[in-house]
Design a protein around this motif. Structure first.
Motif, PDB file in Angstrom:
ATOM      1  N   GLY A  70      39.782  32.130  35.557  1.00 53.69           N
ATOM      2  CA  GLY A  70      40.915  32.378  34.556  1.00 53.69           C
ATOM      3  C   GLY A  70      40.813  30.880  34.195  1.00 53.69           C
ATOM      4  O   GLY A  70      41.299  29.614  33.996  1.00 53.69           O
ATOM      5  N   LYS A  80      34.288  33.181  37.058  1.00 51.13           N
ATOM      6  CA  LYS A  80      35.402  33.544  38.169  1.00 51.13           C
ATOM      7  C   LYS A  80      36.770  32.689  37.866  1.00 51.13           C
ATOM      8  O   LYS A  80      37.078  32.446  39.005  1.00 51.13           O
ATOM      9  CB  LYS A  80      35.275  33.703  39.324  1.00 51.13           C
ATOM     10  CG  LYS A  80      34.167  35.042  40.004  1.00 51.13           C
ATOM     11  CD  LYS A  80      34.434  35.381  40.824  1.00 51.13           C
ATOM     12  CE  LYS A  80      35.423  36.872  41.531  1.00 51.13           C
ATOM     13  NZ  LYS A  80      36.222  37.538  40.198  1.00 51.13           N
ATOM     14  N   THR A 100      36.385  43.076  37.042  1.00 54.65           N
ATOM     15  CA  THR A 100      36.541  42.649  37.892  1.00 54.65           C
ATOM     16  C   THR A 100      35.960  43.668  39.676  1.00 54.65           C
ATOM     17  O   THR A 100      36.684  44.804  38.920  1.00 54.65           O
ATOM     18  CB  THR A 100      37.760  41.879  38.583  1.00 54.65           C
ATOM     19  OG1 THR A 100      37.844  40.807  38.014  1.00 54.65           O
ATOM     20  CG2 THR A 100      38.095  41.488  40.131  1.00 54.65           C
ATOM     21  N   PRO A 123      40.699  35.073  39.705  1.00 56.24           N
ATOM     22  CA  PRO A 123      40.125  33.959  39.383  1.00 56.24           C
ATOM     23  C   PRO A 123      40.222  33.192  40.532  1.00 56.24           C
ATOM     24  O   PRO A 123      41.380  33.246  42.003  1.00 56.24           O
ATOM     25  CB  PRO A 123      40.537  33.614  38.215  1.00 56.24           C
ATOM     26  CG  PRO A 123      41.714  33.953  38.384  1.00 56.24           C
ATOM     27  CD  PRO A 123      41.755  35.113  38.925  1.00 56.24           C
TER      28      PRO A 123
END
Lengths: 213, 232
Positions: A79, A77, A104, A151
């Protein structure tokens, strides 16, 4: 929210040993080319394995060489916005934006497509193919694509380096707005002082694989 | 002038059947080999690519002889296929398809390998950081981006299979209706008096198929290249 990094890496003559902490807001990872900044991001993202160390976000361990923990990139998670936008050339802008969003779980989502598309000003581009976009437009789409995975940590690797000055000025306000919009730590790699001064709340200097400040 | 006799149609039909089956048969191993050769460095890699590309440079009659020794009724592989699956390939059209698949494999693997090498692995890394596992990244990024090369490789392999002569006649002989594919029929017509007319007709047909295949596969390759160029 905060995260801890303490990693070591060896590559031929180059040795990297970096430890730092950062919290919500934009932290600049600042140093000359070849200092090992991108390697640090790659290790946090899980695409490069440290020789030794520990990486944790909000208390969750992503990597720990002692405990034998090494989460795969898709489970972290985290980014990641690359220097080159790396949009998928066979997918439309819309499908690029939603690529990670769809992966997600609904429960973990905090970023909504409509809102992010508006913040980044890319609503008019949705049906276009990445190859037909300018460099600045591509980078804005790449930012949106990463944010839409919701994220808990965002990595940006010299997102402006491949753009000319006019394009940089075009994107900087979007990054500023995003920084204030999402309440997550952002680690921003750059070798440009002006970007540090304008964007960063905290600065970590890196030279020759060591933290200098 | 371009009326085909039943015997000629039979040869054309058989060549089509052999070409389609051999292409389908070689797609999975062909892609696997292309992927391994494109993406991995390992000891004996040049030996593997040497074996795959060997039928390209070997006299076809030698490839046919090797197939005969391996897959003939007394060959180890032939015996295995018969004992386990009840399949006989020697002197059957299935054997012609096998020979054609082996002969077409180098062309298929080459085209696929080039297009897999052209896929930027950094796109796969980007897909992983967006939450895709290895298989999802493969099916949503790598496979679609290399698809033009996969199709081009399949077309080339089909064209090669459609017209394969040397290995086929060595391995499965020349049996009308069973193993007498188009090029073997051309050869047979030329052996008989008054066979020149049918031979020329079939030859023209095979020229058309081959040229169409080359044009098709080059078009696919150009598409692959232009698609990847516009992505920077």
């Amino acid at each position: 929210m905060s995260f801890d990094v303490d990693v070591e890496l060896r590559r031929g003559d180059f040795a990297l040993a970096v430890a730092f902490q950062a919290s919500t807001g934009l932290t600049a990872l600042f140093g000359p080319s070849g200092a090992g900044k991108t390697s640090v991001l790659n290790m946090i993202a899980g695409v490069l394995k440290p020789a030794r160390g520990r990486i944790a976000v909000d208390g969750q361990v992503l990597f720990d060489s002692v405990a034998g923990v090494n989460l795969k990139p898709e489970h972290r998670k985290v980014g990641y916005i690359f220097q080159d936008a790396r949009l998928f050339p066979h997918l439309s802008v819309r499908d690029n934006l939603l690529y990670g969003y769809k992966l997600t779980g609904a429960a973990g989502r905090y970023a909504a497509p409509d809102h992010i598309i508006e913040v980044l000003g890319i609503g008019a581009l949705l049906e276009r193919q990445p190859g037909s976009l300018s460099g600045g437009e591509q980078q804005r789409v790449a930012v949106g694509r990463a944010i839409l995975t919701s994220p808990r940590l965002l990595l940006m690797d010299e997102p402006l380096a491949s753009l000319d000055d006019a394009r940089k000025q075009e994107i900087l306000p979007y990054i500023e707005q995003l920084r204030d919009d999402v309440k997550i730590p952002i680690l921003y790699v750059t070798h440009t002082r002006a970007e540090v001064d304008r964007l960063a709340a905290a600065v970590i200097g890196i030279e020759n694989g060591r933290v200098t400040s | 002038m371009f009326e085909l006799s039943p015997a000629e149609w039979e040869a054309v039909g058989l060549s089509l059947k052999v070409g389609l089956w051999s292409t389908l048969l070689s797609l999975p191993p062909g892609f696997f080999l292309a992927y391994v050769l494109a993406r991995f460095q390992f000891p004996l890699k040049s030996l593997l690519s040497g074996v795959v590309y060997m039928p390209l440079v070997l006299p076809p009659v030698v490839t046919g002889l090797m197939l005969l020794m391996l897959f003939g009724t007394r060959g180890p592989a032939g015996r295995f296929l018969y004992d386990v699956f009840g399949i006989t390939v020697a002197f059957r059209w299935t054997g012609a398809a096998l020979a054609a698949a082996i002969m077409g494999l180098p062309l298929m693997v080459r085209a696929m390998r080039l297009s897999i090498e052209a896929v930027d692995t950094r796109l796969e890394i980007a897909s992983r950081t967006l939450g895709a596992g290895w298989w999802r990244a493969f099916f949503t990024i790598t496979l679609p981006l290399s698809m033009p090369g996969i199709i081009a490789g399949a077309i080339l392999s089909f064209a090669k299979s459609f017209g394969e002569f040397g290995a086929t006649i060595t391995f499965v002989s020349n049996i009308p209706g069973e193993t007498q594919t188009l090029p073997i029929a051309i050869y047979s017509f030329l052996q008989s008096p008054d066979g020149e007319g049918p031979a020329v007709r079939l030859a023209i047909l095979s020229v058309i198929v081959s040229v169409a295949a080359i044009i098709g596969s080059e078009w696919m390759e150009r598409r692959a290249i232009s698609r990847i160029r516009t992505s920077t």
